[in-house]
Enzyme design. Structure first.
Site, PDB file in Angstrom:
ATOM      1  CE  LYS A  25      25.077  -6.454  56.519  1.00 32.14           C
ATOM      2  NZ  LYS A  25      23.931  -6.360  57.409  1.00 32.14           N
ATOM      3  CG  HIS A  65      40.235  -0.457  74.084  1.00 32.18           C
ATOM      4  ND1 HIS A  65      40.628  -1.155  75.193  1.00 32.18           N
ATOM      5  CD2 HIS A  65      38.885  -0.377  74.155  1.00 32.18           C
ATOM      6  CE1 HIS A  65      39.581  -1.482  75.917  1.00 32.18           C
ATOM      7  NE2 HIS A  65      38.495  -1.026  75.303  1.00 32.18           N
TER       8      HIS A  65
HETATM    9  N1  PDD Z   1      20.760  -7.057  58.182  1.00 33.87           N
HETATM   10  N2  PDD Z   1      19.516  -2.168  58.713  1.00 33.87           N
HETATM   11  C1  PDD Z   1      20.224  -2.981  59.520  1.00 33.87           C
HETATM   12  C2  PDD Z   1      20.592  -2.485  60.881  1.00 33.87           C
HETATM   13  C3  PDD Z   1      20.605  -4.265  59.079  1.00 33.87           C
HETATM   14  O1  PDD Z   1      21.337  -5.057  59.882  1.00 33.87           O
HETATM   15  C4  PDD Z   1      20.222  -4.697  57.781  1.00 33.87           C
HETATM   16  C5  PDD Z   1      20.625  -6.044  57.248  1.00 33.87           C
HETATM   17  C6  PDD Z   1      19.461  -3.814  56.979  1.00 33.87           C
HETATM   18  C7  PDD Z   1      19.035  -4.194  55.594  1.00 33.87           C
HETATM   19  O2  PDD Z   1      20.163  -4.263  54.733  1.00 33.87           O
HETATM   20  P1  PDD Z   1      20.122  -5.171  53.407  1.00 33.87           P
HETATM   21  O3  PDD Z   1      18.939  -4.737  52.619  1.00 33.87           O
HETATM   22  O4  PDD Z   1      21.386  -4.853  52.709  1.00 33.87           O
HETATM   23  O5  PDD Z   1      20.018  -6.601  53.865  1.00 33.87           O
HETATM   24  C8  PDD Z   1      19.144  -2.568  57.469  1.00 33.87           C
HETATM   25  C9  PDD Z   1      21.339  -8.327  57.803  1.00 33.87           C
HETATM   26  C10 PDD Z   1      20.618  -9.024  56.719  1.00 33.87           C
HETATM   27  C11 PDD Z   1      21.554  -9.176  59.044  1.00 33.87           C
HETATM   28  O6  PDD Z   1      21.953  -8.619  60.054  1.00 33.87           O
HETATM   29  O7  PDD Z   1      21.367 -10.385  58.985  1.00 33.87           O
END
Ligand code: PDD
Length: 282
Positions: free
Chosen positions: A148, A104
């Site tokens: 992310k 971990h």
């Molecule tokens: N997803 N919230 C979450 C939990 C996300 O995973 C995403 C993006 C967003 C929007 O973020 P952005 O505008 O920067 O794309 C909000 C990406 C696109 C994905 O998982 O494919």
């Protein structure tokens, strides 16, 4: 023909990529990712996507990723896959802490991160024209949604529930407040004011969220960065989602009930149009 991807410093056909079974992304979900959209060879805010990737890496204490290289590779992936003229394309980077026997705690000594990048086309979602549906779900994710992170099991389960219900997205509710979708940010419009959850550890700082807020400012539409109580959902006039590949999607039904008049609202139309122009002008 296999497309050309980037893997740990080299470009190669996708089917030649070999990832170790000891990779911490695979074993522990220990990594981050980033997705940046590109319109006919013009990225929409690539700088902000790179900044966010840097922030995610820093928050996860993953070292050894050169963001200038990621930027160069982003362009190269589009070029090598003949996507510079595509109306809509994306680059996706998946970065794990690297490969080491499973523990971990971080490996000692540190190992180089695994860096994988690919480019693909994406299409405008049909629900952007017709209006989409969402379901609400209690937020059973961790509380570092600002990162992310590649560990997306909760997002997958929730989105699958949405798909099974014939909806586009599941929107998470925590402590009675509507936060964001499984892969999108959430906006509501009430009495002419646009409302969206504030930045913090319960949502991802979506880049398209930021562009949509700029579009509101451009149109003189007031924006309140305060989460909407779930109890207020039934009374809002309009709802829309934002995401890099979702763009601005009007939402006309929540949990099977119509939003407002059940048709696409005027403010949403304005914001979607300004977003489209921002993407064209990027
Ligand atoms: N997803 N919230 C979450 C939990 C996300 O995973 C995403 C993006 C967003 C929007 O973020 P952005 O505008 O920067 O794309 C909000 C990406 C696109 C994905 O998982 O494919």
């Amino acid at each position: 023909m296999s497309d050309i991807v980037y893997f740990n410093g080299d470009f190669m056909p996708r089917d030649q990529v070999r990832i170790s079974p000891n990779d911490r992304g695979w074993l522990l979900g220990d990594g981050v990712y980033e997705v940046a959209p590109c319109y006919a060879g013009r990225f929409l805010r690539l700088d902000l996507h790179l900044d966010r990737l840097g922030v995610s890496l820093a928050k996860m204490a993953i070292e050894g990723v050169d963001l200038a290289e990621i930027e160069r590779v982003s362009w190269e992936l589009l070029r090598r896959n003949d996507l510079l003229a595509a109306p809509r394309s994306l680059v996706h980077f998946q970065i794990s802490r690297g490969s080491a026997p499973r523990t971990h705690a971080f490996p000692v000594p540190a190992v180089p991160p695994t860096v994988y990048g690919f480019a693909a086309r994406f299409a405008r979602k049909p629900q952007c024209e017709t209006g989409g549906a969402i379901i609400t779900r209690s937020d059973f994710r961790w509380s570092r949604c600002d990162i992310k992170a590649i560990s997306l099991a909760a997002n997958c389960l929730a989105n699958q529930e949405a798909q099974a219900a014939g909806a586009f997205e599941a929107v998470f509710v925590r402590d009675g407040m509507v936060l964001e979708g499984s892969h999108t940010n959430f906006f509501a419009v009430q009495n002419g004011v646009v409302r969206t959850a504030p930045l913090g550890n319960y949502i991802l700082a979506g880049i398209s969220r930021g562009v949509a807020i700029e579009c509101c400012r451009e149109a003189g539409i007031p924006v309140l960065e305060e989460a909407l109580p779930e109890s207020a959902l039934a009374a809002v006039d309009e709802i829309f989602l934002t995401g890099s590949t979702t763009e601005v999607m009007p939402i006309v039904a929540v949990d099977g009930r119509p939003v407002g008049t059940g048709t696409i609202g005027g403010q949403t139309r304005t914001i979607a149009e300004l977003y489209r122009r921002a993407a064209e002008a990027a």
